[in-house]
Scaffold this motif. Structure first.
Motif, mmCIF file in Angstrom:
data_model
loop_
_atom_site.group_PDB
_atom_site.id
_atom_site.type_symbol
_atom_site.label_atom_id
_atom_site.label_comp_id
_atom_site.label_asym_id
_atom_site.label_seq_id
_atom_site.Cartn_x
_atom_site.Cartn_y
_atom_site.Cartn_z
ATOM 1 N N LYS A 86 -66.411 37.312 20.565
ATOM 2 C CA LYS A 86 -66.711 36.525 19.366
ATOM 3 C C LYS A 86 -67.258 35.152 19.753
ATOM 4 C CE LYS A 86 -64.546 34.578 15.214
ATOM 5 N NZ LYS A 86 -63.310 34.464 14.406
ATOM 6 N N ALA A 87 -66.656 34.553 20.780
ATOM 7 C CA ALA A 87 -67.127 33.246 21.240
ATOM 8 C C ALA A 87 -68.540 33.343 21.808
ATOM 9 C CB ALA A 87 -66.169 32.694 22.294
ATOM 10 N N ILE A 88 -68.800 34.393 22.595
ATOM 11 C CA ILE A 88 -70.134 34.576 23.171
ATOM 12 C C ILE A 88 -71.171 34.755 22.074
ATOM 13 C CG2 ILE A 88 -71.579 36.134 24.540
ATOM 14 C CD1 ILE A 88 -69.085 36.747 26.229
ATOM 15 N N GLU A 89 -70.827 35.564 21.084
ATOM 16 C CA GLU A 89 -71.769 35.820 19.982
ATOM 17 C C GLU A 89 -72.117 34.524 19.256
ATOM 18 O OE1 GLU A 89 -72.022 38.344 15.777
ATOM 19 O OE2 GLU A 89 -70.243 38.465 17.057
ATOM 20 N N TYR A 90 -71.106 33.706 18.977
ATOM 21 C CA TYR A 90 -71.370 32.469 18.252
ATOM 22 C C TYR A 90 -72.222 31.505 19.082
ATOM 23 C CZ TYR A 90 -70.867 27.883 16.291
ATOM 24 O OH TYR A 90 -71.158 26.647 15.807
ATOM 25 N N ILE A 91 -71.878 31.333 20.350
ATOM 26 C CA ILE A 91 -72.631 30.407 21.194
ATOM 27 C C ILE A 91 -74.077 30.865 21.339
ATOM 28 C CG2 ILE A 91 -72.881 29.572 23.568
ATOM 29 C CD1 ILE A 91 -70.798 28.085 21.941
ATOM 30 N N CYS A 92 -74.293 32.170 21.484
ATOM 31 C CA CYS A 92 -75.664 32.670 21.584
ATOM 32 C C CYS A 92 -76.455 32.384 20.314
ATOM 33 C CB CYS A 92 -75.659 34.173 21.884
ATOM 34 S SG CYS A 92 -75.130 34.588 23.563
ATOM 35 N N LYS A 93 -75.792 32.499 19.175
ATOM 36 C CA LYS A 93 -76.455 32.167 17.910
ATOM 37 C C LYS A 93 -76.934 30.720 17.922
ATOM 38 C CE LYS A 93 -74.015 35.231 14.647
ATOM 39 N NZ LYS A 93 -73.070 35.246 13.503
ATOM 40 N N GLN A 94 -76.068 29.828 18.375
ATOM 41 C CA GLN A 94 -76.408 28.413 18.352
ATOM 42 C C GLN A 94 -77.522 28.094 19.346
ATOM 43 O OE1 GLN A 94 -75.190 26.990 15.778
ATOM 44 N NE2 GLN A 94 -73.965 28.842 15.512
ATOM 45 N N LEU A 95 -77.506 28.748 20.490
ATOM 46 C CA LEU A 95 -78.575 28.518 21.466
ATOM 47 C C LEU A 95 -79.922 28.968 20.923
ATOM 48 C CD1 LEU A 95 -76.837 29.673 24.778
ATOM 49 C CD2 LEU A 95 -77.500 27.343 24.197
ATOM 50 N N LEU A 96 -79.913 30.040 20.146
ATOM 51 C CA LEU A 96 -81.168 30.592 19.637
ATOM 52 C C LEU A 96 -81.698 29.843 18.421
ATOM 53 C CD1 LEU A 96 -80.350 34.350 20.081
ATOM 54 C CD2 LEU A 96 -82.257 33.150 21.162
ATOM 55 N N THR A 235 -64.727 29.277 22.485
ATOM 56 C CA THR A 235 -66.033 28.904 21.928
ATOM 57 C C THR A 235 -66.396 27.470 22.300
ATOM 58 O OG1 THR A 235 -65.703 30.390 20.055
ATOM 59 C CG2 THR A 235 -67.384 28.695 19.820
ATOM 60 N N ALA A 236 -65.483 26.531 22.095
ATOM 61 C CA ALA A 236 -65.769 25.129 22.391
ATOM 62 C C ALA A 236 -65.954 24.910 23.889
ATOM 63 C CB ALA A 236 -64.644 24.243 21.857
ATOM 64 N N ILE A 467 -72.905 17.278 20.503
ATOM 65 C CA ILE A 467 -73.113 17.803 19.153
ATOM 66 C C ILE A 467 -72.711 19.272 19.079
ATOM 67 C CG2 ILE A 467 -74.899 18.451 17.500
ATOM 68 C CD1 ILE A 467 -76.306 15.844 18.138
ATOM 69 N N MET A 468 -73.129 20.063 20.071
ATOM 70 C CA MET A 468 -72.828 21.493 20.044
ATOM 71 C C MET A 468 -71.323 21.739 20.114
ATOM 72 S SD MET A 468 -74.665 24.501 22.207
ATOM 73 C CE MET A 468 -74.399 26.231 21.812
ATOM 74 N N VAL A 469 -70.624 20.946 20.910
ATOM 75 C CA VAL A 469 -69.167 21.082 21.018
ATOM 76 C C VAL A 469 -68.499 20.728 19.697
ATOM 77 C CG1 VAL A 469 -67.091 20.147 22.107
ATOM 78 C CG2 VAL A 469 -69.085 20.703 23.507
ATOM 79 N N GLN A 470 -68.900 19.587 19.114
ATOM 80 C CA GLN A 470 -68.269 19.151 17.865
ATOM 81 C C GLN A 470 -68.531 20.136 16.733
ATOM 82 O OE1 GLN A 470 -66.137 16.855 17.803
ATOM 83 N NE2 GLN A 470 -66.514 15.999 19.827
ATOM 84 N N VAL A 471 -69.732 20.695 16.694
ATOM 85 C CA VAL A 471 -70.032 21.691 15.669
ATOM 86 C C VAL A 471 -69.181 22.938 15.885
ATOM 87 C CG1 VAL A 471 -71.810 23.243 14.789
ATOM 88 C CG2 VAL A 471 -72.348 20.843 15.195
ATOM 89 N N ALA A 472 -69.040 23.361 17.148
ATOM 90 C CA ALA A 472 -68.214 24.538 17.438
ATOM 91 C C ALA A 472 -66.774 24.306 16.991
ATOM 92 C CB ALA A 472 -68.265 24.848 18.935
#
Length: 528
Positions: A86-96, A235-236, A467-472
């Protein structure tokens, strides 16, 4: 719950966004600071230190980046695999998620033993006709070891680099909870490669030293660990070590070349794990640079008493000691060059009697000395002895440097890191993981998650990663429940760009609400 309160995190993100929007310079900057601004002309100098800084811009043209996520998680712990996936899926979404003009600048693939991870829908097709596939792919490898999976990943990155854009960056993200030994054969996979390996260990059963050595064998790779297996923490933590890859502005081939003037000798270079190289004239591998990153290199020089009589000032108004050239790739026809100069006046006061040494240089010297102390005197002693040994060695550093102007605040910041080390050594089973992650952060000058995203060396955080960490964190802690309350599926009403935009505009509002009124902004701010 009817609304999500705007916190100090929102204020921080708004400030970061404002700073990012005003950054105008889009070129790499090379700067230098000498430990002393002048040296008497008749004084010979040994170990004269110069601090070089390579600063990536905060915005600019992105480099095509290939990312491969390698997961090797125990098959008998399905709960952990579900949380990690689940964490991998979310992070990949944000990278894309990126601007339309950059939609073809990132490729992500997943490699793991037999079990696939659910992938987000394709954001776009790759511009390279070679790939008529989605930007994200799954590759299974049966019951392969971590070493086998890494070989698959390296081969794929090699193939990607042989086609398409001339300037590329490659990274491998490793998630594992297994204690596997990775021998020299695996580490040799990255010899003469320009890839970064970011290894994340889950729980207390993984091999911290093996993962740190793996990361160190790459260019700019890091080792992080997660001490709690909840999805939010994973995720974070991933956001900490992966967030910078969302905006890579310099390819993995970049180097820094140093050329000393006649009579000047480069005695030592200290950068990451590079220390006293046999050939100090060999180019320093910098690798891919993320937006806003800074790399600091400490160079020690031996200077002759009179300087070089034929030396020209090269326009800097003083004697030239060194020329540093930052080269993006073999195709770089106009490298960024910095001429390092120092004044050498006649009759100047001896060193120590004139201007004080530069606090910036002293800070880097102290940081390097602390890292070396940890590596060579602390890391291998029993945990129960660490607290006292740390205190002794820290007191030595403070005694040596506490009276230098400008170092007091810096020493205070480092002292907090020492306190945290002592805490982990005293009452935590994670000591060996924590200290290896801390070393990795300082060696690469990049943030690592030392147990969680709350525990990082803040000086290495870039705005993009922050920013990416705080959003996560916001997504994991609040948004998921909040969006479901308003009829949205888990995570589906959130993307990083929209959330950050909302936070920046909601500072004067009372809360955040999900809305589908604007197709381009899944989250909208609403007043009371």
């Amino acid at each position: 719950m009817g609304r999500l309160r705007v916190t100090m995190t929102a204020c921080l993100l708004a400030v970061l966004l404002a700073e990012m929007s005003t950054a105008a310079d889009e070129t790499v900057l090379v700067t230098s600071t000498a430990v002393f601004p002048m040296i008497p002309s008749k004084q010979e100098m040994k170990d004269f230190q110069v601090l070089l800084s390579v600063e990536a811009p905060r915005k600019g043209q992105r480099v095509h980046t290939d990312i491969i996520v390698v997961h090797r998680i125990s098959s008998d712990d399905k709960g952990l695999f579900t949380k990690a996936s689940k964490a991998i899926e979310y992070i990949c979404k944000q990278l894309l998620l990126m601007e339309y003009k950059d939609k073809d600048k990132l490729t992500i693939k997943i490699v793991g033993p037999s079990r696939d991870i659910n992938m987000p829908p394709a954001v776009s097709n790759l511009s390279n006709p070679r790939e008529a596939k989605k930007p994200m792919e799954n590759h299974s490898a049966g019951g392969a070891t971590l070493g086998d999976l890494l070989k698959v990943a390296v081969t794929d990155l090699d193939d990607s680099g042989r086609t398409g854009q001339a300037e590329r960056a490659g990274a491998i993200i490793v998630l594992t909870d297994r204690s596997e030994s990775l021998g020299a054969e695996v580490e040799d996979l990255f010899k003469d490669k320009n890839y970064a390996v970011h290894a994340v260990g889950l729980g207390t059963d993984h091999n911290a030293m093996a993962l740190r050595n793996l990361a160190s064998a790459s260019i700019g790779g890091t080792y992080s660990f997660v001490d709690k297996d909840d999805p939010g923490n994973i995720t974070a933590a991933l956001a900490v070590c992966v967030g910078g890859h969302k905006k890579v502005l310099v390819p993995g081939t970049s180097t820094l070349e140093l050329k000393a003037e006649p009579g000047v000798t480069i005695k030592e270079i200290q950068y990451g794990s590079l220390h006293t190289p046999n050939d100090p004239t060999k180019p320093i591998k910098i690798g891919a640079l993320h937006a806003g990153e800074t790399k600091k290199i400490l160079v020690s020089l031996d200077l002759p008493a009179e300087g070089n009589p034929d030396d020209k000032d090269s326009g800097c108004g003083a004697k030239t000691l060194l020329t540093a050239s930052f080269i993006r790739s073999s195709n770089d026809k106009a490298p960024t060059t910095r001429v390092v100069c120092v004044e050498r006046p006649q009759g100047a006061p001896a060193l120590g009697q004139g201007a004080p040494p530069s606090p910036l240089v002293l800070q880097q010297i102290v940081r390097i000395k602390l890292v070396h102390t940890i590596i060579y005197q602390i890391i291998n002693i029993p945990a129960e002895q660490v607290k006292e040994k740390l205190k002794i060695e820290w007191d030595k550093l403070v005694t040596t440097y506490q009276y230098w102007s400008g170092l007091d605040i810096f020493l205070g910041g480092l002292h907090q890191e020492i306190v945290t080390m002592q805490k982990y050594a005293s009452d935590s089973p994670f000591w060996v993981y924590y200290i290896n992650s801390w070393i990795s952060s300082h060696e690469t000058q990049r943030p690592t998650a030392m147990g969680s995203s709350d525990n990082v060396v803040g000086v290495f955080l870039t705005q993009e990663v922050n920013i990416m960490v705080q959003v996560a964190i916001q997504v994991t802690n609040n948004i998921d429940i909040f969006c479901q309350e308003y009829g949205y599926g888990e995570l589906k009403c959130v993307d990083a760009n929209s959330l950050v935009a909302v936070i920046s505009t909601a500072l004067n509002e009372n809360g955040l609400l999900c809305s589908n009124n604007d197709a381009n902004s899944p989250l909208l701010a609403r007043g009371s």
